[in-house]
Design a protein around this motif. Structure first.
Motif, PDB file in Angstrom:
ATOM      1  N   LEU A  61      63.643  -3.181  71.223  1.00 25.04           N
ATOM      2  CA  LEU A  61      63.312  -1.798  70.851  1.00 25.04           C
ATOM      3  C   LEU A  61      61.855  -1.496  71.182  1.00 25.04           C
ATOM      4  O   LEU A  61      61.529  -0.417  71.693  1.00 25.04           O
ATOM      5  CB  LEU A  61      63.582  -1.566  69.367  1.00 25.04           C
ATOM      6  N   ALA A  62      60.971  -2.450  70.906  1.00 22.53           N
ATOM      7  CA  ALA A  62      59.552  -2.248  71.201  1.00 22.53           C
ATOM      8  C   ALA A  62      59.332  -2.076  72.697  1.00 22.53           C
ATOM      9  O   ALA A  62      58.601  -1.175  73.130  1.00 22.53           O
ATOM     10  CB  ALA A  62      58.738  -3.426  70.670  1.00 22.53           C
ATOM     11  N   MET A  63      59.954  -2.922  73.499  1.00 21.85           N
ATOM     12  CA  MET A  63      59.803  -2.807  74.951  1.00 21.85           C
ATOM     13  C   MET A  63      60.327  -1.463  75.444  1.00 21.85           C
ATOM     14  O   MET A  63      59.759  -0.853  76.356  1.00 21.85           O
ATOM     15  CB  MET A  63      60.550  -3.953  75.632  1.00 21.85           C
ATOM     16  N   SER A  64      61.389  -0.967  74.840  1.00 24.47           N
ATOM     17  CA  SER A  64      61.976   0.296  75.289  1.00 24.47           C
ATOM     18  C   SER A  64      61.028   1.477  75.100  1.00 24.47           C
ATOM     19  O   SER A  64      61.191   2.513  75.749  1.00 24.47           O
ATOM     20  CB  SER A  64      63.297   0.568  74.548  1.00 24.47           C
ATOM     21  N   GLU A  65      60.043   1.336  74.221  1.00 22.08           N
ATOM     22  CA  GLU A  65      59.097   2.426  73.975  1.00 22.08           C
ATOM     23  C   GLU A  65      57.914   2.413  74.940  1.00 22.08           C
ATOM     24  O   GLU A  65      57.120   3.355  74.962  1.00 22.08           O
ATOM     25  CB  GLU A  65      58.597   2.372  72.527  1.00 22.08           C
ATOM     26  N   LEU A  66      57.775   1.348  75.720  1.00 20.44           N
ATOM     27  CA  LEU A  66      56.688   1.273  76.693  1.00 20.44           C
ATOM     28  C   LEU A  66      57.065   2.011  77.980  1.00 20.44           C
ATOM     29  O   LEU A  66      58.238   2.142  78.322  1.00 20.44           O
ATOM     30  CB  LEU A  66      56.381  -0.182  77.029  1.00 20.44           C
ATOM     31  N   PHE A  67      56.067   2.482  78.688  1.00 18.59           N
ATOM     32  CA  PHE A  67      56.238   2.995  80.056  1.00 18.59           C
ATOM     33  C   PHE A  67      57.208   4.176  80.132  1.00 18.59           C
ATOM     34  O   PHE A  67      58.009   4.275  81.052  1.00 18.59           O
ATOM     35  CB  PHE A  67      56.698   1.876  80.995  1.00 18.59           C
ATOM     36  N   GLY A  68      57.162   5.058  79.157  1.00 20.99           N
ATOM     37  CA  GLY A  68      57.956   6.278  79.245  1.00 20.99           C
ATOM     38  C   GLY A  68      59.074   6.396  78.233  1.00 20.99           C
ATOM     39  O   GLY A  68      59.421   7.488  77.817  1.00 20.99           O
ATOM     40  N   GLY A  69      59.657   5.283  77.844  1.00 21.85           N
ATOM     41  CA  GLY A  69      60.647   5.313  76.791  1.00 21.85           C
ATOM     42  C   GLY A  69      61.993   5.873  77.206  1.00 21.85           C
ATOM     43  O   GLY A  69      62.235   6.220  78.360  1.00 21.85           O
ATOM     44  N   PHE A  70      62.872   5.975  76.218  1.00 26.51           N
ATOM     45  CA  PHE A  70      64.238   6.450  76.376  1.00 26.51           C
ATOM     46  C   PHE A  70      64.382   7.803  75.692  1.00 26.51           C
ATOM     47  O   PHE A  70      63.501   8.214  74.924  1.00 26.51           O
ATOM     48  CB  PHE A  70      65.204   5.437  75.742  1.00 26.51           C
ATOM     49  N   PRO A  71      65.495   8.509  75.909  1.00 30.16           N
ATOM     50  CA  PRO A  71      65.706   9.771  75.193  1.00 30.16           C
ATOM     51  C   PRO A  71      65.628   9.573  73.687  1.00 30.16           C
ATOM     52  O   PRO A  71      66.028   8.524  73.159  1.00 30.16           O
ATOM     53  CB  PRO A  71      67.117  10.193  75.628  1.00 30.16           C
ATOM     54  N   SER A  72      65.100  10.559  72.974  1.00 29.62           N
ATOM     55  CA  SER A  72      64.943  10.441  71.523  1.00 29.62           C
ATOM     56  C   SER A  72      66.275  10.178  70.832  1.00 29.62           C
ATOM     57  O   SER A  72      66.319   9.500  69.791  1.00 29.62           O
ATOM     58  CB  SER A  72      64.291  11.700  70.959  1.00 29.62           C
ATOM     59  N   ALA A  73      67.359  10.677  71.406  1.00 28.69           N
ATOM     60  CA  ALA A  73      68.681  10.448  70.799  1.00 28.69           C
ATOM     61  C   ALA A  73      69.036   8.969  70.789  1.00 28.69           C
ATOM     62  O   ALA A  73      69.793   8.518  69.912  1.00 28.69           O
ATOM     63  CB  ALA A  73      69.745  11.231  71.558  1.00 28.69           C
ATOM     64  N   PHE A  74      68.504   8.209  71.717  1.00 29.18           N
ATOM     65  CA  PHE A  74      68.747   6.769  71.757  1.00 29.18           C
ATOM     66  C   PHE A  74      68.212   6.108  70.490  1.00 29.18           C
ATOM     67  O   PHE A  74      68.900   5.319  69.836  1.00 29.18           O
ATOM     68  CB  PHE A  74      68.099   6.170  73.002  1.00 29.18           C
ATOM     69  N   TYR A  75      66.978   6.430  70.120  1.00 28.42           N
ATOM     70  CA  TYR A  75      66.355   5.803  68.953  1.00 28.42           C
ATOM     71  C   TYR A  75      67.035   6.229  67.661  1.00 28.42           C
ATOM     72  O   TYR A  75      67.257   5.413  66.757  1.00 28.42           O
ATOM     73  CB  TYR A  75      64.857   6.123  68.930  1.00 28.42           C
TER      74      TYR A  75
END
Length: 304
Positions: A234-248
Motif C-alpha cells: 500500500l505504501a509503495m502504491s502511493e509513491l510516484f503518482g499513486g492509484f485512483p482514490s477509489a482504490f484506497y
C-alpha cells in the motif's frame, strides 16, 4: 510502433517454437515502451504476438526471478498476469518471453475498486514465514530474502540495511548514513503493538506495474515478490503518482489498515526511495534524507 530487426531474433524464434510446439516464424519485431531495466519489444508472426524482455547474459537470474514472481501471483488466483512463454540465455543475451496483453492504465473509480479487491485477495494469500525461499530483485538491485518470523528484524536486515550499505558504497555518506544508523536501531518501535501477517506481496506496486486488460481484468507485472506486511504494498502504491482514490477506499473497506499505518508508510517508502537513489542517483538523496530524518524525529517523540 516502429518495425525493427534484432540480432537475437533467431534465438527467440527457436525458444518460442520449442516452448509452444508451433512453427512460429516472426514477421514483426517492434520496439515497446517501458523498458528502463531491459530492452523490450513485441514480436509476432501474424497469428501470435509476444512481449519480450532482453538483456545481457548476466540478467538471466533477474528474468528467472521475474518469471517465478509472475507464477506465484498467478497461482494465488488474484491478478491476471502475463503467462511466461519462454526464458533462457546464450553467450550474449538473456531473455524472457511473455504473453502479449493489450493493457491500459487504471482510469475509472470502478477499475480502481476492482483492483483493490484483487489486491486484498493477493494479500490474503499467507505464508508460513516472512521473506522468500531465495533472493530476488527490486528493479535491478538485489533484494535479500531468506525466511524469518520477526518482520521488523527482517525489514531492517534484509531491506533497509542493504540499501543504506549500497548508498554508502556509491558515495552517499554523511548525514544520510548518520540518520540511517539511528533509524535501524529504532525500527522495532513501530511494531510494538502491530503484528503483521506474512502476506504475499507484489513488492514493487507502483502504478507503472499495474493495468487492466482490454477485457477489464486487473493485471500486475514486474513483481518483486515475497511474504511481508501488506502495508508495504500500500505504501509503495502511493509513491510516484499513486492509484485512483477509489482504490484506497475500496481496499480499506475490505480490509481496514492499522491506525499507525501512516507512520510505517514512511518506513516502507524509504526502502524504495533508497533503491531509486542507488539505481538512478543523487536526485533521490534529498527525499531519502527527509524520510530518514522525519522517522527519527517521530520515533524520538515516541520514546519521550
Amino acid at each position: 510502433m516502429t518495425e525493427m530487426t534484432h540480432p537475437a531474433l533467431p534465438v527467440l524464434e527457436e525458444a518460442i517454437r520449442q516452448a509452444t510446439g508451433s512453427d512460429f516464424r516472426p514477421s514483426l519485431c517492434a520496439a515497446a515502451g517501458g523498458g528502463c531495466i531491459s530492452e523490450t519489444f513485441t514480436i509476432g508472426d501474424g497469428r501470435q504476438r509476444y512481449f519480450v524482455k532482453l538483456g545481457t547474459a548476466a540478467d538471466a537470474s533477474l528474468f528467472s526471478a521475474e518469471a517465478e514472481g509472475l507464477g506465484a501471483i498467478a497461482a494465488s488466483g488474484s491478478f491476471r498476469t502475463p503467462a511466461v512463454i519462454a526464458q533462457g540465455s546464450d553467450a550474449q543475451h538473456a531473455f524472457l518471453v511473455l504473453e502479449h496483453l493489450e493493457l491500459r492504465a487504471l482510469a475509472s473509480a470502478a477499475e480502481g475498486a476492482a483492483f483493490a479487491e484483487h489486491l486484498v485477495q493477493l494479500h490474503r494469500t499467507l505464508g508460513e514465514h516472512f521473506g522468500w525461499r531465495h533472493d530476488n530483485f527490486i528493479g535491478r538491485s538485489p533484494q535479500r530474502n531468506g525466511e524469518g518470523d520477526n518482520w521488523s528484524a527482517f525489514f531492517v536486515d534484509r531491506r533497509l540495511r542493504p540499501q543504506f550499505e549500497m548508498a554508502k558504497a556509491k558515495g552517499f555518506g554523511g548525514e544520510l548514513q548518520r540518520q540511517g544508523e539511528r533509524l535501524l536501531a529504532r525500527v522495532p518501535a513501530l511494531f510494538l503493538d502491530y503484528r503483521p501477517q506474512p502476506s504475499l506481496l507484489h513488492g514493487d506496486l507502483w502504478h507503472g506495474n499495474a493495468a487492466v486488460t482490454a477485457a477489464g481484468e486487473p493485471t500486475v507485472f514486474d513483481p518483486a515478490v515475497h511474504y511481508g506486511d501488506r502495508e508495504a504494498d500500500l505504501a509503495m502504491s502511493e509513491l510516484f503518482g499513486g492509484f485512483p482514490s477509489a482504490f484506497y477506499a475500496a481496499y480499506r473497506s475490505a480490509w481496514p489498515l492499522n491506525e499507525d499505518y501512516e507512520q510505517r508508510k514512511l518506513l516502507y517508502s524509504l526502502y524504495h526511495i533508497l533503491n531509486h537513489l542507488n539505481l538512478f542517483g543523487r536526485s533521490y538523496l534529498r527525499e531519502a534524507l527527509r524520510l530518514s530524518t522525519r522517522l527519527n524525529e517521530e520515533l524520538s517523540l515516541r520514546r519521550d
